[in-house]
Motif scaffolding. Structure first.
Motif, PDB file in Angstrom:
ATOM      1  N   ARG A   1       2.297   4.889   5.864  1.00 40.23           N
ATOM      2  CA  ARG A   1       2.245   6.283   6.302  1.00 40.23           C
ATOM      3  C   ARG A   1       1.096   6.975   5.590  1.00 40.23           C
ATOM      4  N   PRO A   2       0.628   8.098   6.127  1.00 38.84           N
ATOM      5  CA  PRO A   2      -0.456   8.823   5.444  1.00 38.84           C
ATOM      6  C   PRO A   2       0.012   9.370   4.099  1.00 38.84           C
ATOM      7  N   ALA A   3      -0.917   9.515   3.164  1.00 34.44           N
ATOM      8  CA  ALA A   3      -0.586  10.051   1.849  1.00 34.44           C
ATOM      9  C   ALA A   3      -0.376  11.551   1.920  1.00 34.44           C
ATOM     10  N   GLY A   4       0.580  12.041   1.154  1.00 34.66           N
ATOM     11  CA  GLY A   4       0.854  13.463   1.073  1.00 34.66           C
ATOM     12  C   GLY A   4       0.598  13.985  -0.323  1.00 34.66           C
ATOM     13  N   PRO A   5       0.718  15.300  -0.543  1.00 29.66           N
ATOM     14  CA  PRO A   5       0.409  15.886  -1.857  1.00 29.66           C
ATOM     15  C   PRO A   5       1.235  15.299  -2.987  1.00 29.66           C
ATOM     16  N   SER A   6       2.509  15.007  -2.716  1.00 25.54           N
ATOM     17  CA  SER A   6       3.383  14.524  -3.793  1.00 25.54           C
ATOM     18  C   SER A   6       3.143  13.062  -4.129  1.00 25.54           C
ATOM     19  N   ASP A   7       2.271  12.398  -3.379  1.00 28.29           N
ATOM     20  CA  ASP A   7       2.048  10.973  -3.583  1.00 28.29           C
ATOM     21  C   ASP A   7       0.919  10.666  -4.550  1.00 28.29           C
ATOM     22  N   PHE A   8       0.245  11.669  -5.068  1.00 31.97           N
ATOM     23  CA  PHE A   8      -0.930  11.419  -5.902  1.00 31.97           C
ATOM     24  C   PHE A   8      -0.617  10.558  -7.117  1.00 31.97           C
ATOM     25  N   LEU A   9       0.467  10.920  -7.830  1.00 34.02           N
ATOM     26  CA  LEU A   9       0.776  10.186  -9.059  1.00 34.02           C
ATOM     27  C   LEU A   9       1.168   8.757  -8.763  1.00 34.02           C
ATOM     28  N   LEU A  10       1.813   8.531  -7.610  1.00 34.14           N
ATOM     29  CA  LEU A  10       2.184   7.168  -7.254  1.00 34.14           C
ATOM     30  C   LEU A  10       0.953   6.333  -6.977  1.00 34.14           C
ATOM     31  N   VAL A  11      -0.053   6.936  -6.334  1.00 30.03           N
ATOM     32  CA  VAL A  11      -1.322   6.238  -6.121  1.00 30.03           C
ATOM     33  C   VAL A  11      -1.941   5.883  -7.462  1.00 30.03           C
ATOM     34  N   ALA A  12      -1.913   6.828  -8.407  1.00 28.15           N
ATOM     35  CA  ALA A  12      -2.495   6.581  -9.723  1.00 28.15           C
ATOM     36  C   ALA A  12      -1.801   5.447 -10.432  1.00 28.15           C
ATOM     37  N   ALA A  13      -0.490   5.319 -10.210  1.00 25.39           N
ATOM     38  CA  ALA A  13       0.269   4.303 -10.917  1.00 25.39           C
ATOM     39  C   ALA A  13       0.036   2.907 -10.358  1.00 25.39           C
ATOM     40  N   ILE A  14      -0.218   2.782  -9.024  1.00 26.47           N
ATOM     41  CA  ILE A  14      -0.308   1.446  -8.455  1.00 26.47           C
ATOM     42  C   ILE A  14      -1.696   0.863  -8.524  1.00 26.47           C
ATOM     43  N   LEU A  15      -2.716   1.715  -8.696  1.00 28.21           N
ATOM     44  CA  LEU A  15      -4.068   1.186  -8.735  1.00 28.21           C
ATOM     45  C   LEU A  15      -4.354   0.536 -10.078  1.00 28.21           C
ATOM     46  N   PRO A  16      -5.105  -0.565 -10.110  1.00 31.28           N
ATOM     47  CA  PRO A  16      -5.416  -1.206 -11.389  1.00 31.28           C
ATOM     48  C   PRO A  16      -6.364  -0.357 -12.201  1.00 31.28           C
ATOM     49  N   ALA A  17      -6.206  -0.423 -13.522  1.00 30.84           N
ATOM     50  CA  ALA A  17      -7.078   0.341 -14.396  1.00 30.84           C
ATOM     51  C   ALA A  17      -8.444  -0.320 -14.477  1.00 30.84           C
ATOM     52  N   PRO A  18      -9.527   0.408 -14.206  1.00 32.00           N
ATOM     53  CA  PRO A  18     -10.857  -0.179 -14.362  1.00 32.00           C
ATOM     54  C   PRO A  18     -11.168  -0.399 -15.823  1.00 32.00           C
ATOM     55  N   ARG A  19     -12.107  -1.278 -16.103  1.00 31.89           N
ATOM     56  CA  ARG A  19     -12.428  -1.593 -17.489  1.00 31.89           C
ATOM     57  C   ARG A  19     -13.919  -1.449 -17.735  1.00 31.89           C
ATOM     58  N   CYS A  20     -14.229  -1.110 -18.953  1.00 36.82           N
ATOM     59  CA  CYS A  20     -15.615  -1.037 -19.363  1.00 36.82           C
ATOM     60  C   CYS A  20     -16.151  -2.454 -19.514  1.00 36.82           C
ATOM     61  N   ALA A  21     -17.320  -2.714 -18.946  1.00 38.24           N
ATOM     62  CA  ALA A  21     -17.850  -4.075 -18.926  1.00 38.24           C
ATOM     63  C   ALA A  21     -18.115  -4.601 -20.328  1.00 38.24           C
TER      64      ALA A  21
ATOM     65  N   GLY B   1      -2.534  15.660 -21.026  1.00 36.79           N
ATOM     66  CA  GLY B   1      -2.325  16.457 -19.830  1.00 36.79           C
ATOM     67  C   GLY B   1      -2.278  15.666 -18.544  1.00 36.79           C
ATOM     68  N   VAL B   2      -2.485  14.361 -18.608  1.00 32.82           N
ATOM     69  CA  VAL B   2      -2.437  13.505 -17.423  1.00 32.82           C
ATOM     70  C   VAL B   2      -1.093  12.797 -17.388  1.00 32.82           C
ATOM     71  N   VAL B   3      -0.410  12.842 -16.247  1.00 36.30           N
ATOM     72  CA  VAL B   3       0.918  12.262 -16.097  1.00 36.30           C
ATOM     73  C   VAL B   3       0.873  11.111 -15.097  1.00 36.30           C
ATOM     74  N   THR B   4       1.492  10.013 -15.457  1.00 37.32           N
ATOM     75  CA  THR B   4       1.650   8.875 -14.549  1.00 37.32           C
ATOM     76  C   THR B   4       3.138   8.599 -14.393  1.00 37.32           C
ATOM     77  N   VAL B   5       3.566   8.396 -13.170  1.00 38.58           N
ATOM     78  CA  VAL B   5       4.963   8.093 -12.868  1.00 38.58           C
ATOM     79  C   VAL B   5       5.055   6.651 -12.386  1.00 38.58           C
ATOM     80  N   CYS B   6       5.941   5.890 -12.985  1.00 38.30           N
ATOM     81  CA  CYS B   6       6.142   4.494 -12.591  1.00 38.30           C
ATOM     82  C   CYS B   6       7.608   4.284 -12.222  1.00 38.30           C
TER      83      CYS B   6
END
Length: 360
Positions: A31-51, A205-210
């Motif tokens: 389904r399309p992403a909605g406003p309340s889905d932002f934190l869930l997107v943040a939680a499922i994406l892999p963390a990028p790393r410094c080379a 100040g950044v919140v992640t929900v898992c």
């Protein structure tokens, strides 16, 4: 130069990056992403790393610049307070707990992380996390209720099974080492059987929900290691045992432990490629804090089963070594966290039954 699966969060790449994130969400959830889905997107994406440094960056923080383009009607969604919303059904959480520093929990869980899954028991006294392997070794991490800033259990006991590897990944989603003066706050909630364990993590100040799926717990082995069944017990400063593991020949398949009211009192022996090695501790050693041996016992334990306990040994300041009449071994590690609070990790290990009396 940073490696990132997303475009730079400014300039012409922003629109395409937002579209890519929206498409990724739709692919995951249908389904399309909605406003309340932002934190869930943040939680499922892999963390990028410094080379160069391989340091993890914060996914939620990196995604924050995209929110105004993805969800223009919700510009402040990244600044939500660290509090668990009430369940939609109105059913209260059976378990809710909060910690100012999530590292207190993650460091203890790492000390028992030698299998992917763990069973969690919550009572009014605190949280116990148990890991087993082949019914031969069991590890328990005890986190007393006083360690938490808030700890509430609505039933006499709450039990569930969880993927410990995933839990640790979530607890360290902001990185394993915080910047000086910063900590990751944690709020943990569990509604009951069939529901996921919810983690709310906040840093800067950044919140992640898992949300981590839970499972029905397996039946665990009861070692029944009550004080009345203990035959021999000593308490050592952990420094002494760490030195022993560094000096003994770890090519040996077994570690032999001798405890006796007479000499050699406490002896550790290995039988490796270089021959036999023995390390003795007199009962009046500076490293020996307590010595209570009622009879001479010699038992062997597979080193492959004892190796996971070295994670707890590295964190501990004291270790209690106990055996019962059947030769079962208890290693109880006292661990002091960054705030000076005391927690315990305990390992139980079965003796090696392949060794005969003649070999001993």
């Amino acid at each position: 130069m940073l490696y990132s699966p997303w475009p730079t969060p400014s300039g012409p790449g922003l629109a395409s990056g937002s579209a890519a994130l929206g498409a990724l969400f739709a692919r995951f959830f249908g389904r399309p992403a909605g406003p309340s889905d932002f934190l869930l997107v943040a939680a499922i994406l892999p963390a990028p790393r410094c080379a160069r440094s391989h340091e993890h960056f914060r996914p939620a923080a990196l995604l924050a610049p995209f929110t105004s383009a993805l969800f223009p009607e919700a510009p402040g969604v990244a600044a939500m307070p660290l509090s668990a919303p009430p369940p939609a059904s109105g059913q209260p959480y059976l378990l809710s707990a909060s910690l100012d520093n999530a590292r207190h929990l993650s460091s203890l869980l790492r000390a028992v992380h030698f299998q992917d899954h763990a069973t969690c028991f919550a009572t009014a006294n605190g949280l116990r996390v148990t890991v087993e392997d082949a019914k031969c070794i069991q590890a328990n991490a005890f986190i007393q209720a006083e360690i938490f800033q808030e700890f509430a259990v609505q039933e006499e006991s709450v039990t569930f099974r969880i993927n410990l590897s995933v839990l640790l990944d979530c607890l360290t989603i902001f990185g394993t080492s915080s910047l000086p003066g910063t900590t990751t706050a944690l709020r943990m909630c569990y509604r009951g059987y069939g529901y996921p364990l919810m983690l709310f993590l906040e840093e800067g100040g950044v919140v992640t929900v898992c949300k981590i799926n839970t499972q029905e717990p397996d039946e665990l082995l009861d070692f029944d290691f009550c004080s009345t069944k203990v035959v021999n017990k000593i308490i050592l400063q952990s420094e002494g045992l760490r030195e022993a593991f560094a000096e003994l020949d770890m090519t040996s398949e077994v570690l032999q432990i001798t405890m006796s009211p007479d000499k050699p009192y406490f002896r550790l022996s290995t039988f490796g490629n270089a021959g036999s090695a023995h390390l003795d501790y007199p009962r009046d050693s500076d490293l020996m804090e307590a010595f209570h041996c009622n009879q001479t016992q010699t038992n062997r334990y597979k080193i492959s089963l004892l190796k996971p306990s070295t994670k707890a040994l590295a964190l501990s300041c004291k270790v209690s070594i106990r055996t019962d009449a059947q030769g079962f071994l208890s290693l109880q590690y006292m661990i002091r966290n960054e705030d000076g609070q005391i927690c315990f990790v305990e390992y139980y290990c079965c003796p090696d039954e392949d060794i005969t009396e003649a070999e001993l």
